[in-house]
Design an enzyme around this catalytic site. Sequence first.
Site, PDB file in Angstrom:
ATOM      1  CD  GLU A 159      -2.124   5.491   6.993  1.00  0.00           C
ATOM      2  OE1 GLU A 159      -2.233   5.628   5.767  1.00  0.00           O
ATOM      3  OE2 GLU A 159      -1.131   4.966   7.530  1.00  0.00           O
ATOM      4  CG  ASN A 206      -1.635   1.258   1.465  1.00  0.00           C
ATOM      5  OD1 ASN A 206      -1.813   2.059   0.545  1.00  0.00           O
ATOM      6  ND2 ASN A 206      -2.097   1.483   2.693  1.00  0.00           N
ATOM      7  CD1 TRP A 207       3.736   1.386  -2.619  1.00  0.00           C
ATOM      8  CD2 TRP A 207       3.499   2.317  -4.639  1.00  0.00           C
ATOM      9  NE1 TRP A 207       4.535   0.699  -3.486  1.00  0.00           N
ATOM     10  CE2 TRP A 207       4.398   1.246  -4.735  1.00  0.00           C
ATOM     11  CE3 TRP A 207       3.187   3.052  -5.783  1.00  0.00           C
ATOM     12  CZ2 TRP A 207       5.015   0.901  -5.948  1.00  0.00           C
ATOM     13  CZ3 TRP A 207       3.792   2.707  -6.975  1.00  0.00           C
ATOM     14  CH2 TRP A 207       4.699   1.643  -7.050  1.00  0.00           C
ATOM     15  CE  LYS A 208       0.671   3.439   4.838  1.00  0.00           C
ATOM     16  NZ  LYS A 208       0.861   3.585   6.256  1.00  0.00           N
ATOM     17  CG  HIS A 263      -5.143   1.883   5.697  1.00  0.00           C
ATOM     18  ND1 HIS A 263      -4.621   2.793   6.580  1.00  0.00           N
ATOM     19  CD2 HIS A 263      -4.143   1.019   5.399  1.00  0.00           C
ATOM     20  CE1 HIS A 263      -3.349   2.488   6.801  1.00  0.00           C
ATOM     21  NE2 HIS A 263      -3.032   1.411   6.093  1.00  0.00           N
ATOM     22  N   GLY A 313       3.285  -1.174   4.106  1.00  0.00           N
ATOM     23  CA  GLY A 313       3.291   0.242   3.745  1.00  0.00           C
ATOM     24  C   GLY A 313       4.696   0.666   3.357  1.00  0.00           C
ATOM     25  CB  SER A 328       6.457  -1.998  11.467  1.00  0.00           C
ATOM     26  OG  SER A 328       6.035  -0.683  11.792  1.00  0.00           O
ATOM     27  N   GLY A 383       3.572   2.085  10.566  1.00  0.00           N
ATOM     28  CA  GLY A 383       4.495   3.192  10.297  1.00  0.00           C
ATOM     29  C   GLY A 383       5.309   3.610  11.514  1.00  0.00           C
ATOM     30  CD  GLU A 422      -2.766  -2.722   7.641  1.00  0.00           C
ATOM     31  OE1 GLU A 422      -1.684  -2.968   7.109  1.00  0.00           O
ATOM     32  OE2 GLU A 422      -3.415  -1.691   7.409  1.00  0.00           O
TER      33      GLU A 422
HETATM   34  C1  PEP Z   1      -0.046   0.043   6.072  1.00  0.00           C
HETATM   35  O1  PEP Z   1      -0.041   1.130   5.559  1.00  0.00           O
HETATM   36  O2  PEP Z   1      -1.040  -0.680   5.906  1.00  0.00           O
HETATM   37  C2  PEP Z   1       1.113  -0.378   6.862  1.00  0.00           C
HETATM   38  C3  PEP Z   1       1.064  -1.540   7.451  1.00  0.00           C
HETATM   39  O3  PEP Z   1       2.186   0.480   6.922  1.00  0.00           O
HETATM   40  P1  PEP Z   1       3.678   0.145   7.450  1.00  0.00           P
HETATM   41  O4  PEP Z   1       4.092  -1.157   6.807  1.00  0.00           O
HETATM   42  O5  PEP Z   1       4.517   1.287   7.007  1.00  0.00           O
HETATM   43  O6  PEP Z   1       3.594   0.002   8.933  1.00  0.00           O
END
Ligand code: PEP
Length: 247
Positions: free
Chosen positions: A94, A9-11, A92, A228, A207, A168, A162
């Site tokens: 976010e 997921n590039w956000k 998600h 992410g 992460s 993140g 998640e």
């Molecule tokens: C995500 O955005 O779904 C995520 C898990 O981010 P990260 O891997 O950076 O923690």
Amino acid sequence: MRRKYICGNWKMNKTSSEARDFAEKINEFDFENVDVLLAPSFVSLESFRKILNKKIEVSAQNLSQFEDGAYTGEVSTSMLKDIGVENVIIGHSERREKFFESNEIVNAKVKKALADDFRVILCLGEALEVKAKNKEVDFVKDELLKSLDGIENIENITIAYEPIWAIGTGKTCSADDAEKMCREIRQIINKNYGEISEKIRILYGGSVKPSNAREILSQENIDGVLVGGASLDVDSFIEIIKAGESL
Ligand code: PEP
């Protein structure tokens, strides 16, 4: 056995030209035993999909629950289908936290996506305050059932667990704790939907990086990862795919 699913997921990262550079590099890497999905921004979706190795699925990061009309800034299922995109990430954390998407909105989006034949990655996960009170299982169960309210057929849904405190932040949930929650989620699905619980893929996200991917992916109830930060770098994303392939 469920095939491992490695999803990125590039956000709100990467321009279309940066996405093209990534596609050119990842196209040189071959893999066989896992499924791979990438979710760039809306503006890169079409060009990215066209140049990307067809083995890799392309996904939107969101969509509108509405058909069309006066919804400034929104993107509909038919707009996505028209450019060949039929995967979407919904719920998600976010989107839930920063754009106030309630379980009801998430549920409406999942219903709309399924009605239009999309495959959905539905995200769930507790905040640190919830975990501190040992209420994470209740919280995730509530989010799961409310997000799926009124949905009878869940075969096109993948669940992504998640924990918000691990996204993140560099703090990963231990592989044991991630496995426990993914097992709980499978049991909740089993109670409510029966045997399909054995087919539904449940991912862990938070992460994930090349150094911890293999341990996480080797858990019985973890069928893949939603990545992410580490999916933005083509070499580290390839290392995570290789971790999935090595199992
Ligand atoms: C995500 O955005 O779904 C995520 C898990 O981010 P990260 O891997 O950076 O923690």
